[in-house]
Motif scaffolding. Structure first.
Motif, short mmCIF file in Angstrom:
data_model
loop_
_atom_site.label_atom_id
_atom_site.label_comp_id
_atom_site.label_asym_id
_atom_site.label_seq_id
_atom_site.Cartn_x
_atom_site.Cartn_y
_atom_site.Cartn_z
N LYS A 1 28.93 70.33 -48.77
CA LYS A 1 29.90 69.28 -49.08
C LYS A 1 30.87 69.10 -47.94
O LYS A 1 31.21 70.05 -47.24
CB LYS A 1 30.67 69.63 -50.36
N HIS B 1 31.60 64.57 -42.78
CA HIS B 1 31.21 63.19 -42.52
C HIS B 1 32.01 62.71 -41.31
O HIS B 1 33.19 63.04 -41.18
CB HIS B 1 31.55 62.28 -43.71
N CYS C 1 36.26 64.78 -48.34
CA CYS C 1 36.03 63.87 -49.47
C CYS C 1 35.37 64.56 -50.66
O CYS C 1 35.27 63.98 -51.73
CB CYS C 1 35.18 62.68 -49.02
N GLU D 1 24.66 64.08 -47.14
CA GLU D 1 23.30 63.67 -47.45
C GLU D 1 22.43 63.62 -46.21
O GLU D 1 22.92 63.37 -45.10
CB GLU D 1 23.33 62.29 -48.11
N SER E 1 32.32 65.10 -51.15
CA SER E 1 30.99 64.56 -51.44
C SER E 1 29.94 65.38 -50.69
O SER E 1 30.21 65.98 -49.65
CB SER E 1 30.88 63.10 -50.98
#
Length: 131
Positions: A41, A66, A45, A50, A47
């Motif tokens: 993660k 990210h 954020c 991916e 998230s």
């Protein structure tokens, strides 16, 4: 009475430094003991990072985020959001070996391409005292 104009302290990194930090296409690193994909993660954020999305790694601590998240963070902060190590890359100095007392400095190898009859020759002798 004059009011002095004091600039606020720098809080974020220079945009050029942020842009120079390494980016890569994220790829999940494998399976855990339960044969499930290991999730990573973004600590900013929260998230999941991916597969095939752009990520940025901080060079001093190797934490990954990210690109958009960490770039926004580094505009106002100069440290990693996880470990608080400075995010700006550190200069890595080459190790050196100090000369020991009584030792001679390294001698440059002789120049190649000089023939014995082509001018003056110089000889360097390096000796050590026995004291």
């Amino acid at each position: 009475m004059a009011i002095s104009q004091v600039k606020p302290p720098k809080t974020g990194l220079d945009p050029g430094v942020i842009a120079s930090l390494p980016t890569f296409v994220f790829k999940a690193m494998g399976l855990n003991d339960n044969k499930r994909e290991v999730e990573t993660k973004c600590a900013i954020c929260l998230s999941v990072l991916e597969d095939r999305k752009m990520a940025r790694v901080l060079p001093n601590c190797s934490h990954t985020f990210h690109v958009v998240c960490i770039d926004r963070w580094l505009n106002s902060q100069s440290t990693c959001p996880i470990c608080r190590i400075e995010a700006e890359p550190r200069l890595v100095l080459e190790p050196y070996e100090p000369l020991l007392a009584g030792s001679a400095p390294p001698i440059a190898p002789p120049l190649e391409g000089k023939s014995e009859g082509s001018g003056a020759q110089s000889t360097t002798k390096v000796g050590r005292s026995s004291s």
